[in-house]
Design an enzyme around this catalytic site. Structure first.
Site, PDB file in Angstrom:
ATOM      1  N   LYS A 127      -6.353  -3.428  -0.743  1.00 59.90           N
ATOM      2  CA  LYS A 127      -7.473  -2.757  -1.425  1.00 59.90           C
ATOM      3  C   LYS A 127      -7.583  -3.185  -2.890  1.00 59.90           C
ATOM      4  CE  LYS A 127      -5.636   1.238  -0.354  1.00 59.90           C
ATOM      5  NZ  LYS A 127      -4.592   0.905   0.627  1.00 59.90           N
ATOM      6  N   GLY A 128      -6.429  -3.510  -3.507  1.00 60.96           N
ATOM      7  CA  GLY A 128      -6.439  -3.859  -4.927  1.00 60.96           C
ATOM      8  C   GLY A 128      -7.401  -4.995  -5.209  1.00 60.96           C
ATOM      9  N   HIS A 181      -1.065  -1.474  -6.001  1.00 62.36           N
ATOM     10  CA  HIS A 181      -2.202  -2.363  -5.773  1.00 62.36           C
ATOM     11  C   HIS A 181      -1.954  -3.686  -6.491  1.00 62.36           C
ATOM     12  CE1 HIS A 181      -4.978   1.315  -5.030  1.00 62.36           C
ATOM     13  NE2 HIS A 181      -4.194   1.047  -4.016  1.00 62.36           N
ATOM     14  N   GLN A 235      -2.866   4.407  -0.489  1.00 56.52           N
ATOM     15  CA  GLN A 235      -2.316   4.529   0.874  1.00 56.52           C
ATOM     16  C   GLN A 235      -3.403   4.180   1.908  1.00 56.52           C
ATOM     17  OE1 GLN A 235      -1.444   7.511  -1.311  1.00 56.52           O
ATOM     18  NE2 GLN A 235       0.121   6.092  -1.950  1.00 56.52           N
ATOM     19  N   SER A 268     -11.510 -11.436   3.394  1.00 60.63           N
ATOM     20  CA  SER A 268     -10.708 -11.982   2.301  1.00 60.63           C
ATOM     21  C   SER A 268      -9.856 -13.121   2.858  1.00 60.63           C
ATOM     22  CB  SER A 268      -9.832 -10.876   1.713  1.00 60.63           C
ATOM     23  OG  SER A 268      -8.889 -11.441   0.844  1.00 60.63           O
TER      24      SER A 268
HETATM   25  P1  IMP Z   1       5.461   9.235  -0.037  1.00 55.35           P
HETATM   26  O1  IMP Z   1       4.023   8.992  -0.297  1.00 55.35           O
HETATM   27  O2  IMP Z   1       6.376   8.599  -1.051  1.00 55.35           O
HETATM   28  O3  IMP Z   1       5.746  10.705   0.150  1.00 55.35           O
HETATM   29  O4  IMP Z   1       5.856   8.543   1.367  1.00 55.35           O
HETATM   30  C1  IMP Z   1       5.331   8.997   2.598  1.00 55.35           C
HETATM   31  C2  IMP Z   1       5.012   7.841   3.525  1.00 55.35           C
HETATM   32  O5  IMP Z   1       3.902   7.126   3.023  1.00 55.35           O
HETATM   33  C3  IMP Z   1       6.141   6.817   3.679  1.00 55.35           C
HETATM   34  O6  IMP Z   1       6.117   6.287   4.994  1.00 55.35           O
HETATM   35  C4  IMP Z   1       5.755   5.730   2.694  1.00 55.35           C
HETATM   36  O7  IMP Z   1       6.299   4.471   3.042  1.00 55.35           O
HETATM   37  C5  IMP Z   1       4.254   5.754   2.864  1.00 55.35           C
HETATM   38  N1  IMP Z   1       3.529   5.253   1.675  1.00 55.35           N
HETATM   39  C6  IMP Z   1       3.339   5.892   0.509  1.00 55.35           C
HETATM   40  N2  IMP Z   1       2.636   5.127  -0.330  1.00 55.35           N
HETATM   41  C7  IMP Z   1       2.352   3.997   0.309  1.00 55.35           C
HETATM   42  C8  IMP Z   1       1.601   2.813  -0.026  1.00 55.35           C
HETATM   43  O8  IMP Z   1       1.022   2.675  -1.116  1.00 55.35           O
HETATM   44  N3  IMP Z   1       1.532   1.866   0.944  1.00 55.35           N
HETATM   45  C9  IMP Z   1       2.109   2.015   2.161  1.00 55.35           C
HETATM   46  N4  IMP Z   1       2.815   3.083   2.520  1.00 55.35           N
HETATM   47  C10 IMP Z   1       2.924   4.064   1.610  1.00 55.35           C
END
Ligand code: IMP
Length: 436
Positions: A16-17, A41, A224, A413
């Site tokens: 997305k970035g 990102h 996310q 992309s």
């Molecule tokens: P949290 O957001 O740190 O609580 O993690 C919860 C879940 O979301 C875990 O499986 C992380 O690996 C995933 N997660 C959080 N942020 C990202 C991201 O930016 N990209 C991919 N997975 C993410």
């Protein structure tokens, strides 16, 4: 003039970035609406590579204003470090970044709570990013959190902090934590950080709504991905906020009637980090090959990402939840040497084909993916910029994804650079970007 949301159609890390950086040329403001410094990102501009965690991607274009909305959770130290790094790299942040006074603040003891809950033997580890994100959102919904507006208010912060710290001291005692937490030192440190952040903290809902009323355009930047959404994702293996399009409204205070388009970003295959179900995951050598070809290692944590094939049921589902007007497909070139290319077109559960996304992680763990095999194109698509230059089998692959997911593909992309992008002529995406 239309405002759009750009967000992940899978489990995050869809690229997305780069896409937000590219699209925001046509917008005035970029607003983040959820998540925290768990997001990463990556944007490459020429020789330079930037990893943005909290600061919205629009910061890389000097004429854009950026907003951290109320739905975001902010670690002040991480944010100030990111701002410092950006300013060192010659990117002006002060005067361009506004932080919502309603965004919640992450404290070091949120990481402590996360450690306790991830390490408990009777609890399934989510595999979080260990940034204290979930516990901060817990305090938000528990109505004991501290918001940016409180942090920068010298009068009310000490009292609010004392109540929250007491709460965490009880927890630390209950779990017989060995490490000592110096709550007073944290309060003093946060009072200092507040001084640096105060000029940026304001009512960003009012700022955004006024900007929109005066004809300025806003791009809402998701972090996310939809399958990590707290409500619609693969619960409990999710993040703690609404990464979906609805979150753009609640996470900024801009009404849904002012968001005119939703763009989903998806890889040409699938990845996920952390635990949880992943029906099309490929393990062993094939998985390693995808990981190497796609350089699939986390931008924030460096963790190797789990890799798998494109999952039509996932993107059909995320299209339904978000109402995607158009899809951007990233990293098509990673599939250049593969032949044939498996695509999961349906799930089978207990011998029956199912059409809806299972609501429990157990059911999603149990589904069997039904694959169709598409012919590979075995030539390089890296860096292509015109749709007609794509090999016909690559176009066939993309058309197949569009037909099966029910969403047009408006953009592809073909590499990390801004220019390595194909816009599909006559798409709805083109019209949305043009402001229609
Ligand atoms: P949290 O957001 O740190 O609580 O993690 C919860 C879940 O979301 C875990 O499986 C992380 O690996 C995933 N997660 C959080 N942020 C990202 C991201 O930016 N990209 C991919 N997975 C993410």
């Amino acid at each position: 003039m239309s405002n759009i949301a750009v967000l992940g159609a899978q489990w995050g890390d869809e690229g997305k970035g780069k896409i937000v950086d590219l699209f925001c040329e046509r917008f005035d403001i970029v607003a983040r609406y959820q998540g925290g410094h768990n997001a990463g990102h990556t944007v490459r501009i020429g020789e330079r590579r930037f990893v943005l965690k909290l600061v919205p991607t629009g910061i890389l274009r000097p004429d854009k204003q950026v907003v951290i909305g109320n739905g975001v959770v902010v670690d002040p130290a991480a944010l100030l470090e990111e701002i410092r790094d950006l300013e060192h790299a010659g990117i002006r942040v002060h005067g361009r970044l506004a932080i919502s006074n309603r965004a919640h603040v992450i404290f070091p003891f949120h990481r402590m709570v996360e450690k306790i809950s991830e390490a408990r033997p009777d609890r399934v580890a989510i595999g979080t990013t260990s940034r204290g994100i979930g516990p901060c959102y817990e305090d938000k919904t528990g109505r004991r959190g501290i918001r940016m507006g409180d942090l920068v208010d010298r009068e009310s912060f000490p009292e609010l902090y004392r109540a929250l710290a007491e709460d965490k001291q009880i927890l630390a005692r209950a779990f017989q934590l060995k490490e000592t937490i110096d709550f007073d030192a944290i309060r003093r440190r946060y009072a200092e950080l507040a001084e640096c952040l105060r000029p940026m903290v304001c009512d960003t809902a009012a700022l955004l709504n006024r900007a929109i009323a005066s004809g300025r355009r806003v791009l809402f930047e998701g972090a996310q991905g939809t399958m990590l959404d707290i409500d619609h994702g693969t619960y409990p293996f999710v993040t703690s906020s609404n990464a979906t399009a609805g979150g753009a409204a609640t996470g900024t205070g801009v009404p849904p009637t002012r968001i005119h388009g939703v763009i989903g970003v998806s890889k040409a295959y699938t990845t996920r980090v952390g635990g949880g179900p992943f029906p099309t995951e490929v393990r062993g050598q094939e998985g390693d090959r995808l990981r190497e070809a796609g350089n699939e290692f986390g931008a924030v944590t460096g963790r190797p990402r789990r890799c798998g094939w494109f999952d039509v049921p996932v993107v059909r589902y995320t299209a339904m939840i978000n109402g995607f007007d158009s899809l951007v497909i990233t990293k098509l070139d990673v599939l250049d040497d593969l032949d044939p290319i498996p695509v999961c077109v349906a799930y089978r559960l207990n011998g029956r084909e199912i059409t809806d996304m299972p609501d429990t992680h157990r059911a999603l763990e149990a589904v069997e993916p039904v694959y169709e095999f598409l012919p590979g194109w075995r030539s390089t698509t890296s860096g292509l910029t015109r749709y007609e230059d794509l090999p016909s089998r690559a176009r066939q692959y993309l058309q197949f994804l569009a037909e099966r997911t029910g969403v047009e593909i408006g953009c592809i992309s073909t590499g990390p650079e801004r220019a390595q992008t194909i816009f599909v002529p006559g798409s709805k995406l083109e019209a949305l970007l043009a402001g229609a």
